[in-house]
Scaffold this motif. Sequence first.
Motif, PDB file in Angstrom:
ATOM      1  N   VAL A   5       3.233 -14.248  -4.244  1.00  0.00           N
ATOM      2  CA  VAL A   5       2.891 -13.445  -3.077  1.00  0.00           C
ATOM      3  C   VAL A   5       3.311 -12.015  -3.362  1.00  0.00           C
ATOM      4  CG1 VAL A   5       3.228 -13.099  -0.605  1.00  0.00           C
ATOM      5  CG2 VAL A   5       3.221 -15.426  -1.553  1.00  0.00           C
ATOM      6  N   THR A   6       2.338 -11.127  -3.512  1.00  0.00           N
ATOM      7  CA  THR A   6       2.662  -9.712  -3.686  1.00  0.00           C
ATOM      8  C   THR A   6       2.866  -9.098  -2.301  1.00  0.00           C
ATOM      9  OG1 THR A   6       0.424  -8.763  -3.563  1.00  0.00           O
ATOM     10  CG2 THR A   6       1.116  -9.710  -5.688  1.00  0.00           C
ATOM     11  N   GLY A   7       3.848  -8.201  -2.186  1.00  0.00           N
ATOM     12  CA  GLY A   7       4.149  -7.642  -0.871  1.00  0.00           C
ATOM     13  C   GLY A   7       4.755  -8.675   0.067  1.00  0.00           C
ATOM     14  N   GLY A   8       5.466  -9.635  -0.501  1.00  0.00           N
ATOM     15  CA  GLY A   8       6.000 -10.738   0.293  1.00  0.00           C
ATOM     16  C   GLY A   8       7.200 -10.390   1.139  1.00  0.00           C
ATOM     17  N   ALA A   9       7.702  -9.136   1.043  1.00  0.00           N
ATOM     18  CA  ALA A   9       8.795  -8.693   1.907  1.00  0.00           C
ATOM     19  C   ALA A   9       8.272  -7.901   3.101  1.00  0.00           C
ATOM     20  CB  ALA A   9       9.786  -7.835   1.113  1.00  0.00           C
ATOM     21  N   GLY A  10       6.957  -7.731   3.178  1.00  0.00           N
ATOM     22  CA  GLY A  10       6.363  -6.973   4.268  1.00  0.00           C
ATOM     23  C   GLY A  10       6.007  -7.846   5.455  1.00  0.00           C
ATOM     24  N   ARG A  32       8.163  -4.011  -3.989  1.00  0.00           N
ATOM     25  CA  ARG A  32       8.967  -2.854  -4.388  1.00  0.00           C
ATOM     26  C   ARG A  32       9.875  -2.368  -3.253  1.00  0.00           C
ATOM     27  NH1 ARG A  32       4.454   2.018  -4.917  1.00  0.00           N
ATOM     28  NH2 ARG A  32       4.158   2.403  -2.686  1.00  0.00           N
ATOM     29  N   LEU A  33       9.763  -3.006  -2.071  1.00  0.00           N
ATOM     30  CA  LEU A  33      10.610  -2.689  -0.913  1.00  0.00           C
ATOM     31  C   LEU A  33      10.457  -1.250  -0.439  1.00  0.00           C
ATOM     32  CD1 LEU A  33      13.912  -4.620  -1.787  1.00  0.00           C
ATOM     33  CD2 LEU A  33      11.923  -5.414  -0.481  1.00  0.00           C
ATOM     34  N   SER A  34       9.260  -0.703  -0.568  1.00  0.00           N
ATOM     35  CA  SER A  34       9.028   0.642  -0.040  1.00  0.00           C
ATOM     36  C   SER A  34       8.889   0.598   1.479  1.00  0.00           C
ATOM     37  CB  SER A  34       7.786   1.266  -0.671  1.00  0.00           C
ATOM     38  OG  SER A  34       6.647   0.449  -0.454  1.00  0.00           O
ATOM     39  N   THR A  35       8.329  -0.473   2.002  1.00  0.00           N
ATOM     40  CA  THR A  35       8.243  -0.657   3.456  1.00  0.00           C
ATOM     41  C   THR A  35       8.774  -2.017   3.890  1.00  0.00           C
ATOM     42  OG1 THR A  35       5.955  -1.448   3.258  1.00  0.00           O
ATOM     43  CG2 THR A  35       6.267   0.903   3.699  1.00  0.00           C
ATOM     44  N   GLY A  36       8.904  -2.949   2.967  1.00  0.00           N
ATOM     45  CA  GLY A  36       9.416  -4.275   3.294  1.00  0.00           C
ATOM     46  C   GLY A  36      10.927  -4.346   3.159  1.00  0.00           C
ATOM     47  N   HIS A  72      -2.454 -11.669  -2.513  1.00  0.00           N
ATOM     48  CA  HIS A  72      -2.186 -10.253  -2.756  1.00  0.00           C
ATOM     49  C   HIS A  72      -2.190  -9.451  -1.461  1.00  0.00           C
ATOM     50  CE1 HIS A  72      -2.151  -6.308  -4.336  1.00  0.00           C
ATOM     51  NE2 HIS A  72      -3.448  -6.143  -4.539  1.00  0.00           N
ATOM     52  N   PHE A  73      -0.971  -9.121  -0.978  1.00  0.00           N
ATOM     53  CA  PHE A  73      -0.801  -8.296   0.217  1.00  0.00           C
ATOM     54  C   PHE A  73      -0.372  -6.869  -0.098  1.00  0.00           C
ATOM     55  CE2 PHE A  73       0.246 -12.632   1.708  1.00  0.00           C
ATOM     56  CZ  PHE A  73      -0.638 -12.756   2.763  1.00  0.00           C
ATOM     57  N   ALA A  74       0.271  -6.646  -1.240  1.00  0.00           N
ATOM     58  CA  ALA A  74       0.898  -5.355  -1.525  1.00  0.00           C
ATOM     59  C   ALA A  74      -0.112  -4.213  -1.397  1.00  0.00           C
ATOM     60  CB  ALA A  74       1.505  -5.370  -2.926  1.00  0.00           C
ATOM     61  N   GLY A  75       0.285  -3.164  -0.681  1.00  0.00           N
ATOM     62  CA  GLY A  75      -0.601  -2.020  -0.532  1.00  0.00           C
ATOM     63  C   GLY A  75      -0.163  -1.144   0.630  1.00  0.00           C
ATOM     64  N   SER A  76      -0.814   0.009   0.735  1.00  0.00           N
ATOM     65  CA  SER A  76      -0.542   0.967   1.807  1.00  0.00           C
ATOM     66  C   SER A  76      -1.601   0.809   2.886  1.00  0.00           C
ATOM     67  CB  SER A  76      -0.558   2.394   1.260  1.00  0.00           C
ATOM     68  OG  SER A  76       0.394   2.535   0.209  1.00  0.00           O
ATOM     69  N   ILE A  77      -1.211   0.954   4.174  1.00  0.00           N
ATOM     70  CA  ILE A  77      -2.118   0.508   5.238  1.00  0.00           C
ATOM     71  C   ILE A  77      -2.311   1.499   6.385  1.00  0.00           C
ATOM     72  CG2 ILE A  77      -1.599  -1.916   4.772  1.00  0.00           C
ATOM     73  CD1 ILE A  77       0.204  -1.837   7.297  1.00  0.00           C
ATOM     74  N   VAL A  78      -1.709   2.681   6.346  1.00  0.00           N
ATOM     75  CA  VAL A  78      -1.767   3.584   7.499  1.00  0.00           C
ATOM     76  C   VAL A  78      -2.968   4.521   7.362  1.00  0.00           C
ATOM     77  CG1 VAL A  78      -0.531   5.302   8.855  1.00  0.00           C
ATOM     78  CG2 VAL A  78       0.739   3.451   7.732  1.00  0.00           C
ATOM     79  N   VAL A  79      -3.937   4.373   8.260  1.00  0.00           N
ATOM     80  CA  VAL A  79      -5.189   5.113   8.142  1.00  0.00           C
ATOM     81  C   VAL A  79      -4.978   6.627   8.110  1.00  0.00           C
ATOM     82  CG1 VAL A  79      -7.347   5.662   9.333  1.00  0.00           C
ATOM     83  CG2 VAL A  79      -6.661   3.279   9.027  1.00  0.00           C
ATOM     84  N   PRO A  80      -4.256   7.235   9.061  1.00  0.00           N
ATOM     85  CA  PRO A  80      -4.089   8.694   9.003  1.00  0.00           C
ATOM     86  C   PRO A  80      -3.420   9.166   7.716  1.00  0.00           C
ATOM     87  CG  PRO A  80      -3.471   7.869  11.166  1.00  0.00           C
ATOM     88  CD  PRO A  80      -3.651   6.668  10.285  1.00  0.00           C
ATOM     89  N   ASP A  81      -2.451   8.391   7.204  1.00  0.00           N
ATOM     90  CA  ASP A  81      -1.816   8.755   5.939  1.00  0.00           C
ATOM     91  C   ASP A  81      -2.816   8.747   4.793  1.00  0.00           C
ATOM     92  OD1 ASP A  81       0.533   8.989   7.299  1.00  0.00           O
ATOM     93  OD2 ASP A  81       1.478   7.206   6.460  1.00  0.00           O
ATOM     94  N   SER A  82      -3.753   7.802   4.851  1.00  0.00           N
ATOM     95  CA  SER A  82      -4.758   7.742   3.783  1.00  0.00           C
ATOM     96  C   SER A  82      -5.667   8.958   3.806  1.00  0.00           C
ATOM     97  CB  SER A  82      -5.588   6.457   3.900  1.00  0.00           C
ATOM     98  OG  SER A  82      -6.607   6.554   4.882  1.00  0.00           O
ATOM     99  N   ALA A 188       6.770   2.233  12.095  1.00  0.00           N
ATOM    100  CA  ALA A 188       5.477   1.550  12.079  1.00  0.00           C
ATOM    101  C   ALA A 188       4.484   2.235  13.005  1.00  0.00           C
ATOM    102  CB  ALA A 188       5.656   0.091  12.497  1.00  0.00           C
ATOM    103  N   THR A 189       3.194   2.105  12.674  1.00  0.00           N
ATOM    104  CA  THR A 189       2.146   2.709  13.488  1.00  0.00           C
ATOM    105  C   THR A 189       1.298   1.663  14.204  1.00  0.00           C
ATOM    106  OG1 THR A 189       0.644   2.773  11.587  1.00  0.00           O
ATOM    107  CG2 THR A 189       2.013   4.724  11.984  1.00  0.00           C
ATOM    108  N   HIS A 190       1.557   0.366  13.970  1.00  0.00           N
ATOM    109  CA  HIS A 190       0.816  -0.673  14.669  1.00  0.00           C
ATOM    110  C   HIS A 190       1.006  -0.506  16.183  1.00  0.00           C
ATOM    111  CE1 HIS A 190       1.314  -2.319  10.665  1.00  0.00           C
ATOM    112  NE2 HIS A 190       0.432  -3.257  10.928  1.00  0.00           N
ATOM    113  N   LEU A 191      -0.074  -0.547  16.935  1.00  0.00           N
ATOM    114  CA  LEU A 191      -0.003  -0.294  18.373  1.00  0.00           C
ATOM    115  C   LEU A 191       0.997  -1.199  19.076  1.00  0.00           C
ATOM    116  CD1 LEU A 191      -0.992   0.959  21.032  1.00  0.00           C
ATOM    117  CD2 LEU A 191      -2.806  -0.786  21.047  1.00  0.00           C
TER     118      LEU A 191
END
Length: 343
Positions: A5-10, A32-36, A72-82, A188-191
Amino acid sequence: MAILVTGGAGYIGSHMVWALLDAGEDVVVVDRLSTGFRWAVAPKARFYLGDIGDKDLLSQIFVENSIEAIVHFAGSIVVPDSVSAPLEYYENNTCNTRRLIAAAVEAGIDKIIFSSTAAVYGTPDVALPVTEDTPLRPENPYGQSKLMSEVMLRDASAAHDLRHVVLRYFNVAGADIAGRAGQSSLGATHLLKVACEAALGKRKTLSVWGTDYDTHDGTGVRDYIHVNDLVDAHLAALTYLREGGPSMTANCGYGVGYSVLDVLRAVRQACGHPFAIEYGPRRPGDAAYIVADSSRARALLGWKPRYNDLRLIVESALDWERRLKEVATPDLEGLRQRLASGF
C-alpha cells in the motif's frame, strides 16, 4: 504473499491497511510521511519510510517482501495547490507513478489498483451522474496528473504482463466505523474535515468558495462517499484481479449529490450548535456539479456500498475529530526519520 500500500499512512491508505489486515492479508506500507502519520499505520503492517520515486527503496521492498499486488494511494490531492504549483503535482503524481509502474513490471508484479479521481471529468456538460465514458476534460493539474497516470497504466498493461483497476473517487469523507482511523491531515482542505474542526472550535471559521454556481443553492454539489465504502471497493477490485479479471476503470460514488451548504447544515445539526462561515469567490479549477454513476463498479466488481447516509458520514467524522487529540500521539520517531531522510 503481501499487498503493498503506497501512501498507507494517509487518510484513505490507513483505512485500506486496516481493511486488508481485517481480511487476513499480509500488508506492507511505503509512505514518505509528508502528510501522513506513522501512528496511523496499523501495527501489524510492515512500514518503509520513503518516496515511491526512489527506485532503490522500491527494489529493497520487492526483495524483502513477496509482493502480489500494489494499491497505489501516494500522491498530492489539493486542487488549488495544483493550480499554483503544477510541476510539483506532475512530479509527485505522474512521474512517481511512472517509476512505480516500471518497478512493478521489472519485479514481475502483475496487479495494480490505482487511486484516481472524478477530477478527470472536469465539469460535465449536463448535471447528470457521470459514467466512465463521460468525456475526460480535467480542469486543473491535479486531475490532469491523475489522467496521465491512468494512460500510463493502460499502455503498460497492453505491453506487459500487468492488469490494473483504476478507481475514480468522488468526494471521500467520514472515518472508520470502528474508530481506528480518520482524516488527520494538518491543514486539510476536505470540506467535512474543515467543518468538523470549525464545529469543535479548532478553527475560528471556515470558507465557502463560490455561491453563484448553477446549483440548487449556488454552492458546489458533490457525491460524498464514506471512506469505508471506498476501501470496500478496493478489496472488491483485488478479488476481481485475483480471479483473472481484465483491466478496467470504475467510478466510486453513490450517485447522490449534496451541496457545500447541505454538508454544513448536516454538521451543524450533528454537533448541535452553529459555527462561523465566511463566503468567498470561486476557486480556480473547481467544478459546479459532479455526481457518480457507479453501476460499473457494482456490476463488475460486485461492490455493495453500506454507508450511503450523509448523517452517518458526518457523525463518524465528528467522532474521529473529537478523539483525534488522544489518538494522535506525538510521532517523534517518525519526525526523526523524516528529517534524516530529507523530507
